[in-house]
Design a protein around this motif. Structure first.
Motif, PDB file in Angstrom:
ATOM      1  N   GLN A  84       0.833  -1.198   0.000  1.00  0.00           N
ATOM      2  CA  GLN A  84       0.000   0.000   0.000  1.00  0.00           C
ATOM      3  C   GLN A  84       0.872   1.253   0.000  1.00  0.00           C
ATOM      4  N   ALA A  85       1.946   1.238   0.805  1.00  0.00           N
ATOM      5  CA  ALA A  85       2.860   2.379   0.833  1.00  0.00           C
ATOM      6  C   ALA A  85       3.550   2.552  -0.515  1.00  0.00           C
ATOM      7  N   LEU A  86       3.931   1.438  -1.134  1.00  0.00           N
ATOM      8  CA  LEU A  86       4.571   1.479  -2.449  1.00  0.00           C
ATOM      9  C   LEU A  86       3.615   2.056  -3.491  1.00  0.00           C
ATOM     10  N   ALA A  87       2.364   1.614  -3.451  1.00  0.00           N
ATOM     11  CA  ALA A  87       1.378   2.094  -4.423  1.00  0.00           C
ATOM     12  C   ALA A  87       1.130   3.590  -4.269  1.00  0.00           C
ATOM     13  N   ARG A  88       1.018   4.044  -3.032  1.00  0.00           N
ATOM     14  CA  ARG A  88       0.831   5.480  -2.800  1.00  0.00           C
ATOM     15  C   ARG A  88       2.027   6.275  -3.321  1.00  0.00           C
ATOM     16  N   THR A  89       3.228   5.753  -3.068  1.00  0.00           N
ATOM     17  CA  THR A  89       4.443   6.437  -3.513  1.00  0.00           C
ATOM     18  C   THR A  89       4.492   6.519  -5.033  1.00  0.00           C
ATOM     19  N   TYR A  90       4.126   5.435  -5.697  1.00  0.00           N
ATOM     20  CA  TYR A  90       4.119   5.389  -7.160  1.00  0.00           C
ATOM     21  C   TYR A  90       3.167   6.444  -7.724  1.00  0.00           C
TER      22      TYR A  90
END
Length: 223
Positions: A84-90
């Motif tokens: 989820q953190a990766l997706a938000r960052t992307y």
């Protein structure tokens, strides 16, 4: 040799600054050379083609995005939270750095075989980021199976296939949001987020889409 490497890096630095501030369309070879303070033919000594210079600039973008992934996921406990953190960052990177994001995924650069002899192809820069997603998908499945909290939606798929589907969804969201298409269909005029929170805040439209993407491709989360 040190002076040549310094000039090579300066040309890339100028390109990064240009694409971040003025967009991908600003990356003319002459303009990069002018801002670097060299003749318009000087970049050819370090980059055989315009594409090879653009690829070097785009690789900086992938390195930056990878560092942001590491920073965003470092404090997250579970694989699902890290995804989820990766997706938000992307998505945040795509929204805040449209020019670089566009350059990083230009098909003609990713598919180009023309590059400096001592540098990898641009598409190779996507592999560590993709491997990170595959690893997190694999761990999420293993933890869910161990906890007996569910199985992946639909038929069992290889983690790499799930990672591709997840990445494709995120990239599509980034592009469609950048074009303004999702705002139309989601009616973002509705007050769905707290003042100043933005679309990636906890109650923002994009954050809800991130949750929907993860729920669609990973093991369902049970209360």
């Amino acid at each position: 040799m040190e002076r040549e490497n310094s000039l090579r890096e300066r040309l890339i630095d100028v390109g990064v600054d240009l694409v971040m501030t003025e967009g991908a369309a600003s990356l003319g070879l002459r303009e990069i050379a002018r801002r670097a303070g060299v003749s318009h033919g000087a970049p050819r000594r370090y980059f055989p083609t315009h594409h090879s210079l653009l690829s070097a600039i785009a690789r900086r973008g992938f390195a930056d995005l990878g560092a942001r992934f590491d920073a965003a996921t470092g404090g997250a406990a579970s694989p699902r939270c890290q995804l989820q953190a990766l997706a938000r960052t992307y998505l945040r990177y795509a929204l805040e750095h449209r020019g670089m994001f566009e350059l990083m995924f230009r098909h003609d650069l990713l598919d180009s075989e023309t590059h400096a002899a001592d540098t990898p192809r641009l598409r190779d820069s996507t592999l560590p980021l993709f491997a990170h997603i595959v690893e997190l998908v694999t761990r999420d499945r293993a933890e869910s199976a161990e906890a007996g909290s569910g199985t992946p939606h639909g038929p069992a798929r290889q983690p790499a296939v799930t990672a591709v589907a997840l990445w494709t969804n995120l990239h599509g969201i980034a592009q469609l949001w950048g074009w303004g298409s999702l705002q139309l269909v989601l009616d973002t005029s509705s007050p769905d987020a707290a003042p100043g929170e933005g679309p990636l805040g906890p109650s923002g439209q994009l954050d809800r889409l991130v949750v929907a993407v993860l729920d669609a491709h990973l093991c369902p989360v049970t209360p």
